[in-house]
Motif scaffolding. Structure first.
Motif, PDB file in Angstrom:
ATOM      1  N   ALA A  75       0.860  -1.238   0.244  1.00 13.87           N
ATOM      2  CA  ALA A  75      -0.107   0.022  -0.016  1.00 13.87           C
ATOM      3  C   ALA A  75       0.844   1.256   0.066  1.00 13.87           C
ATOM      4  CB  ALA A  75      -1.025   0.016   1.280  1.00 13.87           C
ATOM      5  N   VAL A  76       2.034   1.243   0.570  1.00 15.15           N
ATOM      6  CA  VAL A  76       3.044   2.465   0.830  1.00 15.15           C
ATOM      7  C   VAL A  76       3.547   2.464  -0.730  1.00 15.15           C
ATOM      8  CG1 VAL A  76       5.081   3.478   1.649  1.00 15.15           C
ATOM      9  CG2 VAL A  76       3.354   2.121   3.017  1.00 15.15           C
ATOM     10  N   ILE A  77       3.936   1.268  -1.221  1.00 12.10           N
ATOM     11  CA  ILE A  77       4.540   1.402  -2.540  1.00 12.10           C
ATOM     12  C   ILE A  77       3.663   1.863  -3.689  1.00 12.10           C
ATOM     13  CG2 ILE A  77       5.648   0.132  -4.662  1.00 12.10           C
ATOM     14  CD1 ILE A  77       6.368  -1.936  -2.299  1.00 12.10           C
ATOM     15  N   GLU A  78       2.532   1.526  -3.599  1.00 10.26           N
ATOM     16  CA  GLU A  78       1.248   1.904  -4.620  1.00 10.26           C
ATOM     17  C   GLU A  78       0.886   3.417  -4.267  1.00 10.26           C
ATOM     18  OE1 GLU A  78       0.929   0.462  -7.266  1.00 10.26           O
ATOM     19  OE2 GLU A  78       2.286  -1.155  -6.613  1.00 10.26           O
ATOM     20  N   GLY A  79       1.086   3.953  -3.032  1.00  7.09           N
ATOM     21  CA  GLY A  79       0.643   5.143  -2.632  1.00  7.09           C
ATOM     22  C   GLY A  79       1.613   6.073  -3.244  1.00  7.09           C
ATOM     23  N   GLN A  80       2.595   5.944  -3.245  1.00  8.01           N
ATOM     24  CA  GLN A  80       3.807   6.744  -3.742  1.00  8.01           C
ATOM     25  C   GLN A  80       3.565   6.804  -5.162  1.00  8.01           C
ATOM     26  OE1 GLN A  80       7.638   6.775  -1.328  1.00  8.01           O
ATOM     27  NE2 GLN A  80       6.534   8.859  -1.262  1.00  8.01           N
ATOM     28  N   ARG A  81       3.347   5.513  -5.785  1.00 12.03           N
ATOM     29  CA  ARG A  81       3.303   5.230  -7.444  1.00 12.03           C
ATOM     30  C   ARG A  81       2.247   6.274  -7.926  1.00 12.03           C
ATOM     31  NH1 ARG A  81       5.276   1.091  -9.861  1.00 12.03           N
ATOM     32  NH2 ARG A  81       4.743  -0.359  -8.328  1.00 12.03           N
ATOM     33  N   ALA A  82       1.057   6.242  -7.036  1.00  8.21           N
ATOM     34  CA  ALA A  82      -0.154   7.070  -7.536  1.00  8.21           C
ATOM     35  C   ALA A  82       0.190   8.676  -7.261  1.00  8.21           C
ATOM     36  CB  ALA A  82      -1.355   6.577  -6.907  1.00  8.21           C
ATOM     37  N   GLY A  83       1.219   9.006  -6.508  1.00 10.70           N
ATOM     38  CA  GLY A  83       1.509  10.368  -5.979  1.00 10.70           C
ATOM     39  C   GLY A  83       0.545  10.861  -4.741  1.00 10.70           C
ATOM     40  N   ASN A  84      -0.011   9.839  -4.032  1.00  2.03           N
ATOM     41  CA  ASN A  84      -0.931  10.090  -3.046  1.00  2.03           C
ATOM     42  C   ASN A  84      -0.104  10.133  -1.696  1.00  2.03           C
ATOM     43  OD1 ASN A  84      -3.092  10.280  -4.839  1.00  2.03           O
ATOM     44  ND2 ASN A  84      -3.392   8.048  -4.509  1.00  2.03           N
ATOM     45  N   ILE A  85       1.094   9.749  -1.773  1.00  5.86           N
ATOM     46  CA  ILE A  85       1.738   9.714  -0.437  1.00  5.86           C
ATOM     47  C   ILE A  85       3.138  10.542  -0.894  1.00  5.86           C
ATOM     48  CG2 ILE A  85       3.345   8.213   1.191  1.00  5.86           C
ATOM     49  CD1 ILE A  85       0.905   6.042   0.975  1.00  5.86           C
ATOM     50  N   GLN A  86       3.528  11.621  -0.336  1.00  2.00           N
ATOM     51  CA  GLN A  86       4.674  12.302  -0.537  1.00  2.00           C
ATOM     52  C   GLN A  86       5.925  11.786   0.072  1.00  2.00           C
ATOM     53  OE1 GLN A  86       1.424  14.076   0.187  1.00  2.00           O
ATOM     54  NE2 GLN A  86       1.134  14.018  -2.030  1.00  2.00           N
ATOM     55  N   ILE A  87       5.691  11.423   1.327  1.00  2.00           N
ATOM     56  CA  ILE A  87       6.809  11.033   2.111  1.00  2.00           C
ATOM     57  C   ILE A  87       6.820   9.601   2.660  1.00  2.00           C
ATOM     58  CG2 ILE A  87       8.403  11.620   4.134  1.00  2.00           C
ATOM     59  CD1 ILE A  87       7.394  14.453   3.908  1.00  2.00           C
ATOM     60  N   ALA A  88       7.632   8.661   2.703  1.00  2.00           N
ATOM     61  CA  ALA A  88       7.351   7.391   3.462  1.00  2.00           C
ATOM     62  C   ALA A  88       8.455   6.986   4.012  1.00  2.00           C
ATOM     63  CB  ALA A  88       6.760   6.321   2.076  1.00  2.00           C
ATOM     64  N   TYR A  89       8.193   6.214   5.150  1.00  2.00           N
ATOM     65  CA  TYR A  89       9.141   5.287   5.835  1.00  2.00           C
ATOM     66  C   TYR A  89       9.089   3.800   5.423  1.00  2.00           C
ATOM     67  CZ  TYR A  89      10.881   2.276   9.425  1.00  2.00           C
ATOM     68  OH  TYR A  89      11.737   1.202  10.072  1.00  2.00           O
ATOM     69  N   TYR A  90      10.106   3.352   4.670  1.00  2.00           N
ATOM     70  CA  TYR A  90       9.892   2.325   4.040  1.00  2.00           C
ATOM     71  C   TYR A  90      11.009   1.166   4.765  1.00  2.00           C
ATOM     72  CZ  TYR A  90       8.077   3.560  -0.518  1.00  2.00           C
ATOM     73  OH  TYR A  90       7.237   3.846  -1.437  1.00  2.00           O
TER      74      TYR A  90
END
Length: 301
Positions: A75-90
């Motif tokens: 969900a984090v990967i796809e959220g950043q792919r879609a541009g809906n998540i600007q910053i993420a901890y992976y």
């Protein structure tokens, strides 16, 4: 008549004005920034640990930063792919998966251990009173992994077992994805699984130690029967499409947190880590190679 001093002052004023205008530009485009965290622990733990950080970032950046609780690593990967998540901890493997599948992101910060090292291990837990002494002793037993995109909870274990000549889905009675590191430990605690892979920094910090401090599990009830080689620590990443000045402000906020809001930083790591340090995508090239290898393994099964 203009003199040199006047020209310098005018240039400085223009630079300040341009910087302010740029900030206003990105704030108009990003009235809210979303910060997401892969589910290394259960949702309530993520909220408690990271809410002070998002509040701190909101103050430092001057725009609302919202915490997104992801159901799984993908969900984090796809959220950043879609541009809906600007910053993420992976985790390292989920970040590598994002890179491998073309998600336009940049790692900018890496976790740092208390001793200054930037790595951790995958360990295999069994109950302390169990008879198991090695992975080979678990033939026909139930194994808990964490998530397909977990580094210490899936990819490193599968790579290690392949080196041992073991095919997990044939060797074990059942292989289960628990969904989070905490769930994997709880499954062993409750007897659903006989062993579970998890993350472990050193003798001072691990997921199990955190669970012990929260009263979720007793550290002494478990025993480690396998420990991997060192894995590069987890990154923080932002979209590479973000404005340069916004990226710079994000980096400054993270790298100065110990000075500006130590309590928010300590809430995340409970005094068990140093403040983040700069990193780039290249540091995770070995992890991209690792998950590519594991992908090929799974195709062959």
């Amino acid at each position: 008549m203009l003199n040199r001093r006047t020209l310098i002052a005018a240039a400085a004023a223009l630079a300040v004005s341009a910087g302010a205008a740029a900030a206003q530009d990105w704030k108009a485009k990003y009235p809210e920034l979303v910060f997401a965290v892969v589910p290394a622990e259960n949702a309530s733990g993520v909220v408690e640990r990271y809410t002070p950080l998002t509040e701190y970032l909101s103050k430092q950046l001057g725009t609302k930063v919202t915490l997104r609780i992801a159901n799984d690593y993908a969900a984090v990967i796809e959220g950043q792919r879609a541009g809906n998540i600007q910053i993420a901890y992976y985790g390292p493997a989920s970040f590598a998966r994002a890179l491998k599948t073309g998600v336009p992101i940049e790692a900018f910060a890496i976790e740092v251990n208390l001793d200054g090292t930037k790595g951790y291990h995958s360990v295999l837990y069994v109950k302390a009173d169990s008879p198991y002494k090695s992975i080979e002793d678990l033939k026909g037993k139930n194994l808990c992994l964490v998530d397909p995109n977990s580094t210490s909870g899936n990819n490193v274990p599968r790579f290690a077992m392949n080196k041992m000549g073991l095919k997990p889905d044939e060797f074990f009675g059942k292989v289960v994805y628990a969904g989070s590191h905490e769930n994997a430990v709880i499954a062993v605690q409750q007897g659903t699984c006989d062993a579970a892979f998890n993350w472990w920094n050193d003798e001072q910090e691990s997921n199990l130690m955190r669970m012990d401090r929260k009263g979720m599990a007793k550290y002494s009830d478990f025993r480690i029967i396998y420990k991997s080689e060192l894995i590069v620590n987890s990154p923080l990443a932002y979209l590479d499409s973000l404005p340069k000045d916004l990226k710079a402000q994000i980096r400054e906020a993270f790298f100065s947190i110990e000075k500006n809001d130590k309590a928010a930083f300590d809430k995340i790591y409970e005094g068990k880590q140093q403040v983040w340090q700069p990193v780039d995508n290249e540091a995770y090239t070995p992890i991209v190679q690792l998950i590519t290898f594991v992908d090929e393994l799974r195709k062959k099964k």
